[in-house]
Scaffold this active site. Structure first.
Site, mmCIF file in Angstrom:
data_model
loop_
_atom_site.group_PDB
_atom_site.id
_atom_site.type_symbol
_atom_site.label_atom_id
_atom_site.label_comp_id
_atom_site.label_asym_id
_atom_site.label_seq_id
_atom_site.Cartn_x
_atom_site.Cartn_y
_atom_site.Cartn_z
ATOM 1 N N GLY A 200 44.274 53.633 51.380
ATOM 2 C CA GLY A 200 42.944 53.637 51.027
ATOM 3 C C GLY A 200 42.284 52.540 51.801
ATOM 4 O O GLY A 200 42.706 51.910 52.573
ATOM 5 N N GLY A 201 40.813 52.280 51.630
ATOM 6 C CA GLY A 201 39.964 51.203 52.230
ATOM 7 C C GLY A 201 40.697 49.877 51.740
ATOM 8 O O GLY A 201 40.363 48.994 52.515
ATOM 9 N N PHE A 202 41.544 49.697 50.632
ATOM 10 C CA PHE A 202 41.725 48.534 50.479
ATOM 11 C C PHE A 202 43.238 48.040 50.630
ATOM 12 O O PHE A 202 43.709 47.019 50.363
ATOM 13 C CB PHE A 202 41.218 48.131 48.920
ATOM 14 C CG PHE A 202 39.792 47.830 48.853
ATOM 15 C CD1 PHE A 202 39.044 47.262 49.722
ATOM 16 C CD2 PHE A 202 39.213 48.477 47.943
ATOM 17 C CE1 PHE A 202 37.622 47.132 49.601
ATOM 18 C CE2 PHE A 202 37.759 48.189 47.570
ATOM 19 C CZ PHE A 202 36.875 47.523 48.806
ATOM 20 N N GLU B 100 47.549 49.725 50.515
ATOM 21 C CA GLU B 100 48.569 51.024 50.304
ATOM 22 C C GLU B 100 48.924 51.203 48.883
ATOM 23 O O GLU B 100 48.762 50.320 48.054
ATOM 24 C CB GLU B 100 49.662 50.541 51.302
ATOM 25 C CG GLU B 100 49.449 50.501 52.640
ATOM 26 C CD GLU B 100 50.533 50.034 53.581
ATOM 27 O OE1 GLU B 100 50.805 50.445 54.533
ATOM 28 O OE2 GLU B 100 51.280 49.176 52.994
ATOM 29 N N VAL B 101 49.477 52.386 48.692
ATOM 30 C CA VAL B 101 49.734 52.849 47.297
ATOM 31 C C VAL B 101 51.385 53.334 47.383
ATOM 32 O O VAL B 101 51.703 53.961 48.344
ATOM 33 C CB VAL B 101 48.989 53.641 46.643
ATOM 34 C CG1 VAL B 101 49.481 54.273 45.334
ATOM 35 C CG2 VAL B 101 47.624 53.310 46.664
ATOM 36 N N LYS C 243 49.569 49.486 43.682
ATOM 37 C CA LYS C 243 48.399 49.380 44.662
ATOM 38 C C LYS C 243 48.356 48.017 45.278
ATOM 39 O O LYS C 243 48.153 47.056 44.471
ATOM 40 C CB LYS C 243 46.939 49.729 44.133
ATOM 41 C CG LYS C 243 45.850 49.360 44.985
ATOM 42 C CD LYS C 243 44.558 49.780 44.074
ATOM 43 C CE LYS C 243 43.244 49.692 45.064
ATOM 44 N NZ LYS C 243 42.021 49.908 44.424
ATOM 45 N N ASP D 7 32.027 54.754 43.404
ATOM 46 C CA ASP D 7 33.083 55.284 44.415
ATOM 47 C C ASP D 7 33.509 56.588 44.043
ATOM 48 O O ASP D 7 34.589 56.564 44.307
ATOM 49 C CB ASP D 7 33.746 54.130 44.941
ATOM 50 C CG ASP D 7 34.256 54.514 46.370
ATOM 51 O OD1 ASP D 7 33.636 55.157 47.317
ATOM 52 O OD2 ASP D 7 35.210 53.950 46.679
#
Length: 508
Positions: free
Chosen positions: A348-350, A352-353, A367, A464
């Site tokens: 995602g924007g912040f 990896e998962v 996360k 969000d």
């Protein structure tokens, strides 16, 4: 004659010594708690220790001359050996008491945390903290501590309502304060012979919004059914008692607040529901009020007490402290095969998962925030403290976190069917979403959002919400995730202005 004179003189000095000793003892600050995580350490003869000594000396000097009871300072020129620190004295204490408290804390914190680069110590009269990273104008809700006073109160239902109203007043006034102190006190008549006294304070470097966020979180952790108690974090503190615990002559006269409220009636329409929601969000309530609230809103899940072990309906227990959620980096690396690409679920924007499996066999979702991501320590701690306080079947459950070195990691329950966008935007997968299943997903998302807005002890706006932040479990039930952008609103706040755009920009 000379012998009597000597005896008299010796007795005079002895009594004078006892008087000074008694005065010193009475004036000593009241210790509450300290915090020093073992994630960043320094050696005794290091440059950081030298800078830290200079920093603490500077703060001690400032406390003896600063009438505002707050100051920040730095020592050293370059990271990671530069030391940042600040102190905050309670808004009603004088300069002499503030100076003595900070001086005591400067020595005490080095004894309790002899090798920590990050440390905080709390007293009844002051708070002192330092770090190897900038802490000025940064809201810190973690760690949070609660100190209850023993003794129950008569008429708990009415007391909780009065406490909620009074606490809301001091939170609003402390957040809105335009003076050098983000500090407010209030008093209200509970009975003809009993008064309720409350206090709220933030570090003055915080914005109005950050101060409000911190105070609301602290209020939510206050003990239930007690005659008094306090809740404090590195950025703010709240307290209430049935006796005058602050120096009333040193603060402006607080506004007159309503006396003990009348017993709750059975008003019709939305008024009764709104009143119950305000009570539930303003302060953790007693069992009787909670039962009534759940009876009126049966679709909502019961709110569990945070930071105390509470048995839930499904047999799970809530957390005891934030530290109990912390994982070692080595355990996370082992669970994810050192963040193997094969275990990657997405990004995602912040960051990896990854999918992982703990040593006890439990599957987890990890996360891992990227070092270059926009989410710093503030957003990370925000997501941790929010997720830890939220308990609902349509919200992803936080299992723990890891904060070691440059690594910022969140550990969640593993949700096997990925996210909603994985099904919506795939022509083949979309066919699995018949109208019955879509209705179930929509209803679950709505229940989760209703809990965030009205059912939880904190009024939370996600900011969000999108298909990629809605995960689906094995039965295709939705679970809302990703609270890094979430914002805590006031108890009776129905709108607010924001000074920056957050969330995900839509693709057109």
């Amino acid at each position: 004659m000379n012998f009597r004179f000597i005896i008299s003189l010796a007795l005079f000095f002895f009594l004078n010594f006892l008087s000074n000793y008694s005065h010193t003892t009475e004036a000593a600050p009241t210790y509450l708690e300290y915090y020093c995580p073992n994630t960043t350490l320094y050696t005794p003869n290091s440059t950081y220790r030298s800078n830290l000594n200079t920093l603490l000396s500077s703060l001690s000097s400032a406390a003896t001359s600063n009438a505002d009871g707050f100051a920040n300072a730095t020592a050293g020129k370059a990271a990671p050996d530069r030391a940042y620190g600040l102190f905050l004295c309670r808004g009603d204490v004088g300069t002499a008491t503030c100076g003595e408290c900070v001086a005591t804390g400067s020595k005490d914190i080095l004894r309790r945390c002899p090798d920590g680069r990050v440390s905080v110590i709390w007293y009844d009269e002051c708070m002192l903290k330092y770090s190897n990273q900038s802490i000025y104008s940064v809201v810190e809700i973690v760690p949070g501590y609660t100190v209850p006073d023993t003794g129950s109160v008569a008429g708990p239902d009415q007391f909780v309502q009065l406490l909620g109203q009074t606490m809301n007043d001091v939170v609003v006034r402390a957040s809105d304060s335009e003076s050098g102190k983000k500090f407010a006190v209030a008093e209200a008549n509970f009975t003809s012979s009993q008064k309720l006294y409350t206090l709220a304070q933030c570090t003055p470097d915080l914005t109005k919004s950050d101060c409000n966020t911190c105070l609301r979180a602290a209020v939510a952790d206050l003990s239930q059914g007690e005659q008094g108690g306090s809740s404090f974090t590195p950025s703010c503190t709240v307290r209430f008692e049935m006796y005058l615990f602050y120096n009333a002559s040193a603060v402006p006269p607080p506004p007159e607040l309503p006396s003990r409220p009348a017993p709750l009636g059975r008003a019709k329409g939305k008024s009764n529901k709104s009143t119950m929601i305000i009570v539930a969000v303003a302060i953790p309530v007693g069992v009787a009020i909670m039962v009534l609230f759940v009876a009126c809103c049966s679709s909502r899940s019961k709110t569990t007490k945070t930071f105390e072990v509470v048995q839930a309906e499904d047999g799970a227990t809530d957390i005891t402290t934030v530290e109990s959620l912390q994982y070692h980096l080595a355990a996370i690396q082992a669970a994810t095969n050192n963040f193997s690409h094969r275990n990657k679920l997405g990004h995602g924007g912040f960051g990896e998962v990854f999918r992982g499996r703990l040593s006890n066999g439990q599957e987890i979702a990890v996360k891992r925030l990227s070092k270059s991501s926009g989410q710093g320590v503030r957003e990370f701690k925000n997501e941790v403290v929010l997720a830890a306080k939220l308990q609902h079947r349509n919200l992803v459950q936080l299992l723990g976190f890891c904060l070691e070195g440059e690594e910022k990691i969140l550990v969640y329950e593993f949700v096997p069917n990925k996210s909603l966008d994985y099904f919506l935007f795939d022509p083949n997968k979309r066919r699995q979403l018949d109208w019955s299943r879509r209705y179930t997903i929509i209803s679950g998302i709505a229940r989760g959002m209703l809990y965030l807005h009205e059912g939880s002890r904190l009024r939370i706006i996600h900011r969000d919400l999108k298909p990629s932040n809605v995960l689906l479990d094995s039965d295709m039930n939705p679970k809302i995730s990703d609270f890094g952008m979430a914002r805590i609103f006031g108890v009776d706040q129905i709108q607010a202005n924001t000074n920056r755009i957050v969330g995900t920009f839509p693709c057109i």
